[in-house]
Design a protein around this motif. Sequence first.
Motif, mmCIF file in Angstrom:
data_model
loop_
_atom_site.group_PDB
_atom_site.id
_atom_site.type_symbol
_atom_site.label_atom_id
_atom_site.label_comp_id
_atom_site.label_asym_id
_atom_site.label_seq_id
_atom_site.Cartn_x
_atom_site.Cartn_y
_atom_site.Cartn_z
ATOM 1 N N PRO A 88 43.779 54.084 33.911
ATOM 2 C CA PRO A 88 42.704 53.289 34.506
ATOM 3 C C PRO A 88 43.169 52.405 35.652
ATOM 4 C CG PRO A 88 43.302 52.435 32.329
ATOM 5 C CD PRO A 88 43.979 53.757 32.484
ATOM 6 N N ARG A 89 44.422 51.957 35.613
ATOM 7 C CA ARG A 89 44.884 51.055 36.677
ATOM 8 C C ARG A 89 45.077 51.784 38.008
ATOM 9 N NH1 ARG A 89 45.275 46.410 34.256
ATOM 10 N NH2 ARG A 89 45.655 46.461 31.997
ATOM 11 N N MET A 90 45.188 53.087 37.956
ATOM 12 C CA MET A 90 45.309 53.867 39.180
ATOM 13 C C MET A 90 43.945 54.155 39.807
ATOM 14 S SD MET A 90 48.563 54.373 39.639
ATOM 15 C CE MET A 90 48.652 55.763 40.757
ATOM 16 N N SER A 91 42.874 53.977 39.036
ATOM 17 C CA SER A 91 41.539 54.318 39.536
ATOM 18 C C SER A 91 40.616 53.112 39.654
ATOM 19 C CB SER A 91 40.889 55.367 38.620
ATOM 20 O OG SER A 91 40.755 54.886 37.294
ATOM 21 N N ALA A 92 41.155 51.914 39.442
ATOM 22 C CA ALA A 92 40.345 50.694 39.506
ATOM 23 C C ALA A 92 40.815 49.816 40.660
ATOM 24 C CB ALA A 92 40.443 49.924 38.190
ATOM 25 N N ASP A 93 39.881 49.320 41.439
ATOM 26 C CA ASP A 93 40.197 48.381 42.521
ATOM 27 C C ASP A 93 40.645 47.058 41.890
ATOM 28 O OD1 ASP A 93 40.171 46.504 44.610
ATOM 29 O OD2 ASP A 93 38.527 47.517 45.641
ATOM 30 N N PRO A 94 41.898 46.640 42.103
ATOM 31 C CA PRO A 94 42.405 45.435 41.429
ATOM 32 C C PRO A 94 41.711 44.155 41.872
ATOM 33 C CG PRO A 94 43.961 46.186 43.090
ATOM 34 C CD PRO A 94 42.917 47.256 42.974
ATOM 35 N N ARG A 95 40.962 44.203 42.963
ATOM 36 C CA ARG A 95 40.300 43.002 43.478
ATOM 37 C C ARG A 95 38.977 42.725 42.789
ATOM 38 N NH1 ARG A 95 40.008 45.119 49.481
ATOM 39 N NH2 ARG A 95 39.236 46.861 48.206
ATOM 40 N N LEU A 96 38.424 43.727 42.106
ATOM 41 C CA LEU A 96 37.064 43.601 41.580
ATOM 42 C C LEU A 96 37.050 43.142 40.131
ATOM 43 C CD1 LEU A 96 35.367 46.866 42.922
ATOM 44 C CD2 LEU A 96 35.295 44.568 43.916
ATOM 45 N N ARG A 99 32.694 43.592 36.115
ATOM 46 C CA ARG A 99 31.254 43.738 36.389
ATOM 47 C C ARG A 99 31.029 44.509 37.683
ATOM 48 N NH1 ARG A 99 30.078 38.874 35.996
ATOM 49 N NH2 ARG A 99 28.967 38.884 34.001
ATOM 50 N N ASP A 100 31.782 44.160 38.725
ATOM 51 C CA ASP A 100 31.615 44.835 40.012
ATOM 52 C C ASP A 100 32.232 46.225 40.003
ATOM 53 O OD1 ASP A 100 30.326 42.598 40.930
ATOM 54 O OD2 ASP A 100 32.066 41.781 41.973
ATOM 55 N N LEU A 101 33.279 46.400 39.218
ATOM 56 C CA LEU A 101 33.892 47.718 39.083
ATOM 57 C C LEU A 101 32.885 48.725 38.514
ATOM 58 C CD1 LEU A 101 36.598 49.421 39.085
ATOM 59 C CD2 LEU A 101 36.813 48.721 36.691
ATOM 60 N N ILE A 102 32.167 48.310 37.484
ATOM 61 C CA ILE A 102 31.172 49.191 36.870
ATOM 62 C C ILE A 102 30.022 49.470 37.830
ATOM 63 C CG2 ILE A 102 29.502 49.406 34.983
ATOM 64 C CD1 ILE A 102 31.425 47.588 33.329
ATOM 65 N N ALA A 103 29.619 48.452 38.577
ATOM 66 C CA ALA A 103 28.463 48.572 39.478
ATOM 67 C C ALA A 103 28.788 49.286 40.782
ATOM 68 C CB ALA A 103 27.910 47.180 39.782
ATOM 69 N N HIS A 138 43.951 43.079 36.217
ATOM 70 C CA HIS A 138 45.235 42.561 35.738
ATOM 71 C C HIS A 138 45.061 41.549 34.606
ATOM 72 C CE1 HIS A 138 44.189 39.282 38.540
ATOM 73 N NE2 HIS A 138 44.997 38.523 37.823
ATOM 74 N N GLU A 139 43.826 41.138 34.348
ATOM 75 C CA GLU A 139 43.563 40.133 33.310
ATOM 76 C C GLU A 139 43.064 40.757 32.005
ATOM 77 O OE1 GLU A 139 42.192 36.321 35.989
ATOM 78 O OE2 GLU A 139 40.755 37.983 35.804
ATOM 79 N N VAL A 140 43.031 42.091 31.941
ATOM 80 C CA VAL A 140 42.561 42.759 30.729
ATOM 81 C C VAL A 140 43.576 43.812 30.292
ATOM 82 C CG1 VAL A 140 40.127 42.372 31.289
ATOM 83 C CG2 VAL A 140 41.236 44.506 31.995
ATOM 84 N N SER A 141 43.425 44.289 29.070
ATOM 85 C CA SER A 141 44.319 45.320 28.546
ATOM 86 C C SER A 141 43.942 46.690 29.102
ATOM 87 C CB SER A 141 44.227 45.355 27.016
ATOM 88 O OG SER A 141 42.942 45.842 26.619
ATOM 89 N N ASP A 142 44.829 47.669 28.895
ATOM 90 C CA ASP A 142 44.517 49.037 29.316
ATOM 91 C C ASP A 142 43.257 49.545 28.630
ATOM 92 O OD1 ASP A 142 46.705 49.154 30.981
ATOM 93 O OD2 ASP A 142 47.969 50.261 29.565
#
Length: 220
Positions: A88-96, A99-103, A138-142
């Motif tokens: 998931p960390r390779m496919s998620a924008d670390p800035r978001l 809530r915004d990641l899902i949207a 970076h503030e949540v678990s895998d």
Amino acid sequence: MLELDTITAGYDRLDPVVRDFSLRLEAGEAVGLLGPSGCGKSTVARVAALLHRPYRGRVVIDGEPATGWRYGAPRAQRTAFGVVFQQPRMSADPRLPLRDLIAEPLRAGRRAAEAPARVAELAEAVGLTPELLTRRPHEVSDGQLQRACLARALVLRPRWLICDEMTAMLDASTTAALVAVVEEYRRTERAGLLAVSHDRVLLDRWTDRTVHWSETTPAA
């Protein structure tokens, strides 16, 4: 129906990792693709989701051949797929925040007005609290991040789900929870599922049938 017709693909035209692979997946059907690491399963998954152009062969979606790949694909075909990757960390924008990641797919499609209700609905389904939705990756678990990535994959109500080793990095309880979310979505939306894994037990329990990878005749 989702059909992969004699696909040859890879990252070196002279030495493709997938050769003449065929697969048919009916609406509402769950098919597992089982094989060892490095055999080409993920390449098949990316071709199926229109994220990787094959050298030869074709992808047919609900009777219509794919005519483009990634952002070159017609929007109706591109958004027919929801994809969840192994890391998931390779496919998620670390800035978001989550809530915004899902949207993100809703906003990219100029459907931001739908986001608050849809995000709240999916967050509850995948087990994310309102407080977790305010955190960045970076503030949540895998496991928590993969829950958000699954919600993102479902946000546009896709007709086809591609889960590429979705649970490989997760503990047993999180795996069970996310598989249950996918199965509920399949039941209510009659979506097809291609689940890629090296875990035979998981696929036997999760899918209607399993395709066993063969290096010589990888077809089903």
